[in-house]
Each structure stands twice: as C-alpha cells, then as structure tokens.
Design a protein around this motif. Structure first.
Motif, PDB file in Angstrom:
ATOM      1  N   GLY A 166       6.588  40.066   3.352  1.00  0.00           N
ATOM      2  CA  GLY A 166       7.083  39.042   4.118  1.00  0.00           C
ATOM      3  C   GLY A 166       8.646  38.994   3.941  1.00  0.00           C
ATOM      4  N   TRP A 167       9.399  39.876   3.368  1.00  0.00           N
ATOM      5  CA  TRP A 167      10.817  39.593   3.269  1.00  0.00           C
ATOM      6  C   TRP A 167      11.426  39.808   4.464  1.00  0.00           C
ATOM      7  N   PRO A 168      12.464  38.860   4.739  1.00  0.00           N
ATOM      8  CA  PRO A 168      13.119  37.890   4.092  1.00  0.00           C
ATOM      9  C   PRO A 168      12.542  36.545   4.189  1.00  0.00           C
ATOM     10  N   ALA A 169      11.641  36.268   5.005  1.00  0.00           N
ATOM     11  CA  ALA A 169      11.266  34.880   5.619  1.00  0.00           C
ATOM     12  C   ALA A 169      10.586  34.200   4.650  1.00  0.00           C
ATOM     13  N   LYS A 170       9.588  34.845   3.567  1.00  0.00           N
ATOM     14  CA  LYS A 170       8.721  34.398   2.550  1.00  0.00           C
ATOM     15  C   LYS A 170       9.424  34.335   1.437  1.00  0.00           C
ATOM     16  N   THR A 171       9.275  33.375   0.757  1.00  0.00           N
ATOM     17  CA  THR A 171       9.714  33.054  -0.856  1.00  0.00           C
ATOM     18  C   THR A 171       8.675  32.852  -1.549  1.00  0.00           C
ATOM     19  N   TYR A 172       8.998  33.343  -2.871  1.00  0.00           N
ATOM     20  CA  TYR A 172       8.030  33.030  -3.749  1.00  0.00           C
ATOM     21  C   TYR A 172       8.474  32.681  -5.204  1.00  0.00           C
ATOM     22  N   THR A 173       7.662  32.204  -5.958  1.00  0.00           N
ATOM     23  CA  THR A 173       8.025  31.839  -7.274  1.00  0.00           C
ATOM     24  C   THR A 173       7.751  33.133  -8.343  1.00  0.00           C
ATOM     25  N   TRP A 174       8.341  33.190  -9.424  1.00  0.00           N
ATOM     26  CA  TRP A 174       8.404  34.354 -10.273  1.00  0.00           C
ATOM     27  C   TRP A 174       7.094  34.558 -10.383  1.00  0.00           C
ATOM     28  N   GLY A 175       6.208  33.762 -10.704  1.00  0.00           N
ATOM     29  CA  GLY A 175       4.759  33.851 -11.164  1.00  0.00           C
ATOM     30  C   GLY A 175       4.035  34.607  -9.932  1.00  0.00           C
ATOM     31  N   GLN A 176       4.289  34.167  -8.684  1.00  0.00           N
ATOM     32  CA  GLN A 176       3.712  34.935  -7.454  1.00  0.00           C
ATOM     33  C   GLN A 176       4.254  36.216  -7.190  1.00  0.00           C
ATOM     34  N   LEU A 177       5.445  36.324  -7.597  1.00  0.00           N
ATOM     35  CA  LEU A 177       5.921  37.935  -7.075  1.00  0.00           C
ATOM     36  C   LEU A 177       5.335  38.722  -8.424  1.00  0.00           C
ATOM     37  N   THR A 178       5.408  38.380  -9.322  1.00  0.00           N
ATOM     38  CA  THR A 178       4.667  39.277 -10.284  1.00  0.00           C
ATOM     39  C   THR A 178       3.272  39.397 -10.445  1.00  0.00           C
ATOM     40  N   LEU A 201      14.538  40.251 -20.514  1.00  0.00           N
ATOM     41  CA  LEU A 201      14.104  39.012 -21.429  1.00  0.00           C
ATOM     42  C   LEU A 201      14.283  37.588 -20.598  1.00  0.00           C
ATOM     43  N   LEU A 202      15.359  37.489 -20.012  1.00  0.00           N
ATOM     44  CA  LEU A 202      15.623  36.221 -19.247  1.00  0.00           C
ATOM     45  C   LEU A 202      14.289  36.239 -18.038  1.00  0.00           C
ATOM     46  N   ALA A 203      14.349  37.210 -17.347  1.00  0.00           N
ATOM     47  CA  ALA A 203      13.276  37.212 -16.328  1.00  0.00           C
ATOM     48  C   ALA A 203      11.898  36.881 -16.842  1.00  0.00           C
ATOM     49  N   LEU A 204      11.535  37.550 -18.110  1.00  0.00           N
ATOM     50  CA  LEU A 204      10.262  37.259 -18.540  1.00  0.00           C
ATOM     51  C   LEU A 204       9.911  35.768 -19.045  1.00  0.00           C
ATOM     52  N   THR A 205      11.207  35.107 -19.602  1.00  0.00           N
ATOM     53  CA  THR A 205      11.070  34.066 -19.961  1.00  0.00           C
ATOM     54  C   THR A 205      10.803  33.013 -18.730  1.00  0.00           C
ATOM     55  N   GLN A 206      11.326  33.400 -17.674  1.00  0.00           N
ATOM     56  CA  GLN A 206      11.270  32.424 -16.425  1.00  0.00           C
ATOM     57  C   GLN A 206       9.849  32.611 -15.851  1.00  0.00           C
ATOM     58  N   ASP A 368      16.455  28.303 -27.002  1.00  0.00           N
ATOM     59  CA  ASP A 368      16.281  29.642 -28.193  1.00  0.00           C
ATOM     60  C   ASP A 368      14.802  29.485 -28.346  1.00  0.00           C
ATOM     61  N   LYS A 369      14.143  28.478 -28.615  1.00  0.00           N
ATOM     62  CA  LYS A 369      12.803  28.499 -28.629  1.00  0.00           C
ATOM     63  C   LYS A 369      12.089  28.961 -27.595  1.00  0.00           C
ATOM     64  N   GLU A 370      12.412  28.792 -26.478  1.00  0.00           N
ATOM     65  CA  GLU A 370      11.667  29.706 -25.080  1.00  0.00           C
ATOM     66  C   GLU A 370      11.763  31.232 -25.471  1.00  0.00           C
ATOM     67  N   LEU A 371      13.185  31.613 -25.778  1.00  0.00           N
ATOM     68  CA  LEU A 371      13.317  32.973 -25.931  1.00  0.00           C
ATOM     69  C   LEU A 371      12.656  33.555 -26.946  1.00  0.00           C
ATOM     70  N   GLN A 372      12.502  32.950 -28.092  1.00  0.00           N
ATOM     71  CA  GLN A 372      12.037  33.307 -29.261  1.00  0.00           C
ATOM     72  C   GLN A 372      10.340  33.622 -28.940  1.00  0.00           C
ATOM     73  N   GLU A 373       9.872  32.698 -28.233  1.00  0.00           N
ATOM     74  CA  GLU A 373       8.406  32.910 -28.135  1.00  0.00           C
ATOM     75  C   GLU A 373       8.252  33.914 -26.940  1.00  0.00           C
ATOM     76  N   THR A 374       8.949  33.962 -26.057  1.00  0.00           N
ATOM     77  CA  THR A 374       8.902  35.275 -25.011  1.00  0.00           C
ATOM     78  C   THR A 374       8.942  36.474 -25.857  1.00  0.00           C
ATOM     79  N   LEU A 375       9.872  36.566 -26.723  1.00  0.00           N
ATOM     80  CA  LEU A 375       9.875  37.860 -27.508  1.00  0.00           C
ATOM     81  C   LEU A 375       8.592  38.131 -28.452  1.00  0.00           C
ATOM     82  N   GLY A 376       8.369  36.887 -28.941  1.00  0.00           N
ATOM     83  CA  GLY A 376       6.950  37.212 -29.724  1.00  0.00           C
ATOM     84  C   GLY A 376       5.900  37.543 -28.699  1.00  0.00           C
TER      85      GLY A 376
END
Length: 590
Positions: A166-178, A201-206, A368-376
């Motif tokens: 549905g691009w470009p009209a439809k928008t999604y959250t990160w969770g919905q897209l992945t 890393l930043l995308a996976l955290t988001q 920092d904690k969120e990034l650390q947990e994401t990497l774990g």
C-alpha cells in the motif's frame, strides 16, 4: 558466535545536531576549549582557530577514517578544500579519507591498537561506536566534536512489494512492517548484522520497542521477529543491497534467496536509487512510530602522535562540512543537513513520498540498557541456545528485597520469566533448584530437563513447563546454600550433553556463599571445572550473586574456570539484563 561482540553500554557522546546553527557554534566552541586545554594558547590569542590566510605552497597532511557510506562525501569535500586552497594556520589542507567499517575501527580503538595511529579524525556512522571504542582499559582516547550529518532508518522495498503493502498511502509501525516478513513469503526482509551495523542495531531496538507496545507477549514477539531476520542477515550494510531481487529480470521476485525489502538508512536507499533504472528504484517506508537516526559524529583520535597543527587542521576540515559548500556536498550524497526541514529532492531520491512520515524523527534515542538487551536477544537468537538454569532455593531467598516488598525468590522468578520470554522455540532450556539436602543427600533437584522450548509435552510445550516450574519455586525453610556440589553436578551434565551448533551455557543464580560443610572445597570444584572445560566445546558458567550476602569473588572464580563470567546484583530484578549481557560476552569469546 565470535562475531557477535558488542559492549554492555552505549551512549551519545557528541553534541546536538550539527544541522542547527547553534549546534555548529557549540561544536566549534567545544573544539576551541579542547585545543586550549591541550596547551594551544595560540588558538585563544588568535581568534577562532585562525583558519584563514594563504598557504604559500605549504600544506598539512590530514588523515581521516570514515564509515564507507560517508567516505565518498568526505573525499569530495577534501577535493574541494584542495581546489579552493582551504587553509589552517596558513597551511593548505591535504586531506586523505580512508573508508573502514565503523565496528572495526571501534574494536581497534577499544583494544588500544596502533592500527589507527595514522589517522587524526574518525567519522563513524553513529555515536554508539564512540561509546564502544571507549570501553577498553587501554582504549585510545576519542573526543567527539559534533555531528556532520544525519540519516533516518526505514525499510526500502522493490516496487512490487511496496505496492502490495500500500505504499505510499499506507503507514505502518516497525512491528507491523517486520511482522509481514513473518507471514510465510509475504515479504522477504533483510538486514545487516546488528553486531556490526548501527543501522541493524538501532532498527532492531526500535522493532523490539514497537512489539512491546502491543501488549503481553511483546518480548516473545520481538525475539521471533529477530529470529526471522537472522535468517536473512548480511555481514555489513554494503553487502545488504546486493541481496535485493532484480525486478527487471522478471524472475528474481520468486527467488527465495533474494530479498524484497531491506532495513536501510535513507542515504543508503538514495545511493542505490541513484544507480538503478527508474523501474528498479526502491520505495521507502518511514515507520510511523519513529525512525532512529544515524548521526555521523566527527571525532578526534589521540594516540599521542598528533601535533597541534594536525588537530587544528582536523577541526578546520570539520567546519568546512558545516559551511555552504560542505552542506551541498553532503546533500548531493544523500545525507540530511537539516532534520527539521529535509530536502524534498533527497526524500524523492531515496524513494520516499508523502504521506509517509519522513519528517518525523525518533524523539527518544534508545538507552544504553535497551541497546544492550537488544544485542543479548540477537546473540541468543542468531545461534540457538542450550542453557541449564540453576536457582538457589535456600531459606535466605525468603528475605525481602529493600524497596520492593517482595522476597528475593519472588523477584528472581519474575526476572527469570522475563528472560525466558526472549528465547525462541528452537532454544533448549532446563531448570534445577538447590539447597542443602534438598533431594535426600543431594543438594539439588532437577525440575525440568534441558529440552527444546517448542517441543510439546502432554497438554503444553517445554516453555509452558518451564514457566510453571519457575513460578513454583519456593525457598526451603532452613535450607542452606549447597553451591559447590550443585555447580559441579550441573556442569558435568552440561558438558556431557554438549550440543554442536548451539550456544551452550550453565546459569547459576545464588544469594549466598557455599554453606554445606560436607561438600567439596572451592579449590577442588575449580580444579574439576577446569578439567571438564573444553575450548573446542565451550560451556561457560554464568554465575550471578544476588544480594549483599553473596560472595562476588567466589562466583567470579567459579565462572572463570570455565571461561564464563561472574556478576553481582543487589536487586534480583536485574538478573534478566545480566543474563543477556553475560550471554553476549560469552558468545564473543567463543
């Protein structure tokens, strides 16, 4: 798992966005202060670093190492400086730019290696690498001076996939897209390795934050998404675009080895589209719950060999990037130079289009904690785990945790259940408990065998059995800490049942030192652990001492005998984060 090595902390060391005029002033002012602090009184007497003047044929060599995506822009800026005879203290700048992956430079600096001695400045793609570089005890000093550009992170798709979404009209959250990538072959989504890529890393955290907002089970959903992504991961951002399906062939869309969508920066999508035929250009989704940013800090490296002239020349080159000529060069290469008013031409070139929320930046960078947990989470997701958890059930686990109104055992159970949620159905997890004479003459009891979480047992799965067993843990009245015999028995079983292709480990959680007078001695335990430990089949012990009565030195010695790590926490609620951190560290050694 050796390649999944990242630190336990991150942070943004640089000053605010370079794109705002006030931010540039702060950056230069900071530079003046630092130069003066280094003993360059001349800078203070001669005004703003006295960057002007003719060079009269004199040049100063400046070597810069930069992330591969921004290196071409910096080379163009260096060429501009040569053509215009840009000077620093009357010497023309001769700037040489070398491209290198940010994670490699960060690791070299963290170790204090001499491989970077030929560089005066470093421009990684994200400030998180500056934090990583500073973690080593012998780390080369790195000073962040400001940010030269930015680029938000989104999901680019080949046109046919974007249209189906549905691009470009439809928008999604990160969770919905992945999430679409988890529905069979609806969307084949690739990413760069989060252990090597700030974008990944930043995308996976988001993504994880987005999944948790959905409600209960968010941690499990995030782990499942990471598992799906791990099947289509490239080693670096540069390699990622090579995995795209080629629309023009008419057959690549059906090739399961080819990706239809990629997690990339806006600049990466812009660069790809520049060289792609119009019909093969990527369309870019900007998730509506925020796009994390690559922020391109400009940092000075200090190995003691740089002269004051070289440092001042590096600062002069940085200021060029904030002037009109430098801004035009950065924009030409697809970088944002004003987050508040991004260029329409840049957005179009990257594949963005209204109503996609391309002007909405991520207002709260991950902690920092969120990034650390994401990497774990990523570490245990990429390589399935086989872990036996051994929990202290001695009477002291009934003690109340200050400020919580709950016993150590109750808080420990909640933290362990939280950790369990991050494992996938492919992981194998088991549970023991221990206290003196818990099972006849033995100090331990095997509650749940170490088996695959997704396996069904009767009316439920192994995960269900473990959840029930964790919830049922209770302190044994009068029970003491039978640590040594239990640890040896659990380690003997863990090493004898070692499984190839998995991350094998033993997690021991205790709130006290060994209290069983009839047990083996500590020296005997450590000797036996060393005998059982096999570097070819590593099973590190992750030992966690809980509360003030626990002996941190003891758990550190026990864990070290197996190549593992010992940790102490005052609040059992920290166990979850410590386990993820310890798994990450142990994985980095293997």
């Amino acid at each position: 798992m050796g390649r999944h090595s990242l630190p336990d902390e991150y942070g943004t060391a640089a000053v605010g966005p370079r794109t705002r005029a006030r931010g540039r002033t702060v950056a230069v002012a900071t530079a003046v202060v630092l130069v003066v602090a280094a003993g360059t009184a001349l800078a203070a007497r001669s005004g703003l670093l006295s960057f002007g003047g003719a060079c009269d044929g004199q040049t100063i060599r400046l070597d810069v190492v930069a992330s591969p995506d921004v290196a071409p822009a910096l080379r163009d800026a260096a060429d501009h400086a040569r053509r215009d005879h840009l000077t620093s203290d009357g010497q023309c700048l001769d700037t040489r730019v070398q491209a290198a992956d940010s994670y490699k430079i960060a690791d070299t600096l963290r170790r204090g290696g001499k491989g970077t001695s030929r560089y005066e400045a470093w421009v990684p793609d994200s400030s998180l690498w500056l934090k990583r570089a500073g973690l080593g005890g012998n780390a080369t000093p790195v000073t962040a001076m400001g940010n030269i550009a930015s680029s938000p992170i989104g999901i680019s798709m080949v046109p046919s996939a974007a249209k189906s979404m549905g691009w470009p009209a439809k928008t999604y959250t990160w969770g919905q897209l992945t999430g679409a990538a988890m529905e069979g072959d609806k969307l084949r989504l690739g990413t760069a390795d989060p252990a090597r890529s700030a974008t990944g890393l930043l995308a996976l955290t988001q993504l994880g934050a987005s999944a948790k907002k959905v409600g209960p089970g968010g941690d499990t959903q995030a782990a499942a998404m990471a598992k799906a992504l791990s099947q289509r991961t490239s080693d670096s951002d540069a390699q990622l675009t090579d995995t795209l399906a080629r629309d023009s062939s008419g057959t690549e869309q059906g090739n399961p080895r080819r990706n239809q969508a990629l997690i990339v920066s806006e600049q990466s999508s812009f660069r790809y589209n520049e060289s792609a035929p119009d019909r093969d250009g990527l369309d870019l989704f900007y998730p509506k719950d925020g796009s994390p940013q690559l922020d391109y800090p400009f940092a000075l490296l200090d190995e003691g060999a740089e002269t004051t002239d070289q440092r001042r020349a590096a600062l002069r080159f940085m200021t060029l990037l904030g002037e009109d000529a430098g801004v035009r060069i950065l924009q030409k290469h697809g970088f944002r130079t004003d987050d508040e008013e991004p260029s329409d031409a840049l957005i179009a070139g990257a594949g963005g289009r209204s109503p996609q929320p391309y002007a909405t930046s991520d207002s709260e960078p991950p902690t920092d904690k969120e990034l650390q947990e994401t990497l774990g989470m990523w570490t245990i997701t990429v390589q399935s785990a086989r872990i036996t958890v051994v929990v202290d059930a001695s009477g002291s686990m009934a003690n109340i945790v200050p400020g919580r109104g709950q016993s150590r055992m109750e808080v420990t159970k909640a933290s362990m259940l939280q950790a369990l949620a991050t494992f996938t159905p492919e992981d194998q997890i088991g549970l023991w408990e221990f206290a003196t004479h818990l099972d006849g003459s033995r100090d331990y009891k095997k509650l749940v065998p170490t088996e695959r979480l997704g396996d069904r047992k009767g009316n439920g799965t192994q995960r269900d059995r473990l959840s029930e067993a964790f919830s049922g843990l209770q302190p044994v009245p009068g029970g003491a800490t039978g640590l040594y015999d239990t640890t040896l028995a659990a380690y003997e079983q863990s090493t004898s049942s070692y499984t190839d292709g998995k991350f094998n480990a033993l997690v021991v959680v205790t709130d006290g030192a060994n209290e069983d007078p009839g047990s083996i001695s500590r020296s005997h335990l450590i000797s036996r652990l060393q005998d059982l430990s096999d570097p070819r089949h590593p099973v590190p012990i992750i030992a966690i001492a809980v509360g003030p009565e626990a002996d941190k030195d003891e758990v550190e010695q026990i864990a070290a005998a197996t190549g593992g790590s010992g940790h102490q926490v005052n609040d059992p609620a920290q166990i979850h984060a410590v386990i993820l951190k310890a798994i990450m560290e142990a994985g980095a050694k293997s």
